[in-house]
Each structure stands twice: as structure tokens, then as C-alpha cells.
Design a protein around this motif. Structure first.
Motif, PDB file in Angstrom:
ATOM      1  N   ALA A  20       0.835  -1.205   0.000  1.00  0.00           N
ATOM      2  CA  ALA A  20       0.000   0.000   0.000  1.00  0.00           C
ATOM      3  C   ALA A  20       0.868   1.252   0.000  1.00  0.00           C
ATOM      4  N   LEU A  21       1.933   1.262   0.790  1.00  0.00           N
ATOM      5  CA  LEU A  21       2.836   2.412   0.801  1.00  0.00           C
ATOM      6  C   LEU A  21       3.526   2.586  -0.547  1.00  0.00           C
ATOM      7  N   LEU A  22       3.928   1.503  -1.151  1.00  0.00           N
ATOM      8  CA  LEU A  22       4.563   1.565  -2.468  1.00  0.00           C
ATOM      9  C   LEU A  22       3.594   2.120  -3.510  1.00  0.00           C
ATOM     10  N   ALA A  23       2.372   1.659  -3.481  1.00  0.00           N
ATOM     11  CA  ALA A  23       1.362   2.157  -4.418  1.00  0.00           C
ATOM     12  C   ALA A  23       1.098   3.643  -4.198  1.00  0.00           C
ATOM     13  N   ALA A  24       1.084   4.076  -2.949  1.00  0.00           N
ATOM     14  CA  ALA A  24       0.854   5.487  -2.641  1.00  0.00           C
ATOM     15  C   ALA A  24       2.005   6.345  -3.163  1.00  0.00           C
ATOM     16  N   LEU A  25       3.238   5.884  -3.000  1.00  0.00           N
ATOM     17  CA  LEU A  25       4.381   6.646  -3.504  1.00  0.00           C
ATOM     18  C   LEU A  25       4.368   6.742  -5.021  1.00  0.00           C
ATOM     19  N   ALA A  27       1.688   6.654  -6.890  1.00  0.00           N
ATOM     20  CA  ALA A  27       0.595   7.568  -7.231  1.00  0.00           C
ATOM     21  C   ALA A  27       1.017   9.023  -7.049  1.00  0.00           C
ATOM     22  N   ILE A  28       1.746   9.314  -5.984  1.00  0.00           N
ATOM     23  CA  ILE A  28       2.211  10.688  -5.752  1.00  0.00           C
ATOM     24  C   ILE A  28       3.166  11.114  -6.863  1.00  0.00           C
ATOM     25  N   ALA A  29       4.055  10.223  -7.282  1.00  0.00           N
ATOM     26  CA  ALA A  29       4.993  10.549  -8.358  1.00  0.00           C
ATOM     27  C   ALA A  29       4.256  10.810  -9.671  1.00  0.00           C
ATOM     28  N   ILE A  30       3.247  10.013  -9.963  1.00  0.00           N
ATOM     29  CA  ILE A  30       2.470  10.201 -11.195  1.00  0.00           C
ATOM     30  C   ILE A  30       1.719  11.519 -11.155  1.00  0.00           C
ATOM     31  N   ALA A  34       2.337  14.524 -13.762  1.00  0.00           N
ATOM     32  CA  ALA A  34       1.227  14.958 -14.615  1.00  0.00           C
ATOM     33  C   ALA A  34       0.913  16.438 -14.410  1.00  0.00           C
ATOM     34  N   THR A  35       1.053  16.905 -13.187  1.00  0.00           N
ATOM     35  CA  THR A  35       0.808  18.327 -12.909  1.00  0.00           C
ATOM     36  C   THR A  35       1.826  19.193 -13.625  1.00  0.00           C
ATOM     37  N   THR A  36       3.083  18.797 -13.562  1.00  0.00           N
ATOM     38  CA  THR A  36       4.133  19.567 -14.229  1.00  0.00           C
ATOM     39  C   THR A  36       3.934  19.577 -15.739  1.00  0.00           C
ATOM     40  N   VAL A  37       3.669  18.427 -16.303  1.00  0.00           N
ATOM     41  CA  VAL A  37       3.439  18.345 -17.749  1.00  0.00           C
ATOM     42  C   VAL A  37       2.199  19.151 -18.127  1.00  0.00           C
TER      43      VAL A  37
END
Length: 63
Positions: A20-25, A27-30, A34-37
Motif C-alpha cells: 500500500a505504501l509503495l502504491a501510494a508513492l 501515485a504521488i509521483a504520477i 502529470a501536474t508539471t506536464v
């Protein structure tokens, strides 16, 4: 007594929390990427729209 011993050695919950922690990290990176792009793409389209309106070309900035 064996039930308590087995419960203390069970690691299935810990593995689920790690996933779950790995999935959350991820998701945060994506979301951050995506915000920057998205901001860069928006600046590009605004620059193109301004040229089509007859304004001089201004290179889009991406920060």
C-alpha cells in the motif's frame, strides 16, 4: 499458547502495508509528473493561441 506464537510471527499484514505504501508513492509521483506536464502544455497552448490572435510570439516557459 501456539495461537499467540503464530499470531506474533504472521507477516501477511506487514506485506500488505508495504504494498500500500509503495502504491501510494507511485501515485504521488504520477500526480506530480502529470501536474508539471499539464502546466507546461497549458503554457504552450496559451502561446499558440496568442500567436493566432495576432500577438507576437513569446516562447512558452516551463518551470
Amino acid at each position: 499458547m501456539n495461537a499467540i506464537k503464530n499470531f506474533m510471527q504472521d507477516e501477511e499484514g506487514a506485506v500488505a502495508i508495504e504494498y500500500a505504501l509503495l502504491a501510494a508513492l507511485i501515485a504521488i509521483a504520477i500526480i506530480a509528473g502529470a501536474t508539471t506536464v499539464g502546466h507546461c502544455l497549458n503554457n504552450t497552448f496559451v502561446s499558440i493561441a496568442n500567436v493566432l490572435k495576432g500577438q507576437p510570439w513569446a516562447a512558452p516557459t516551463c518551470t
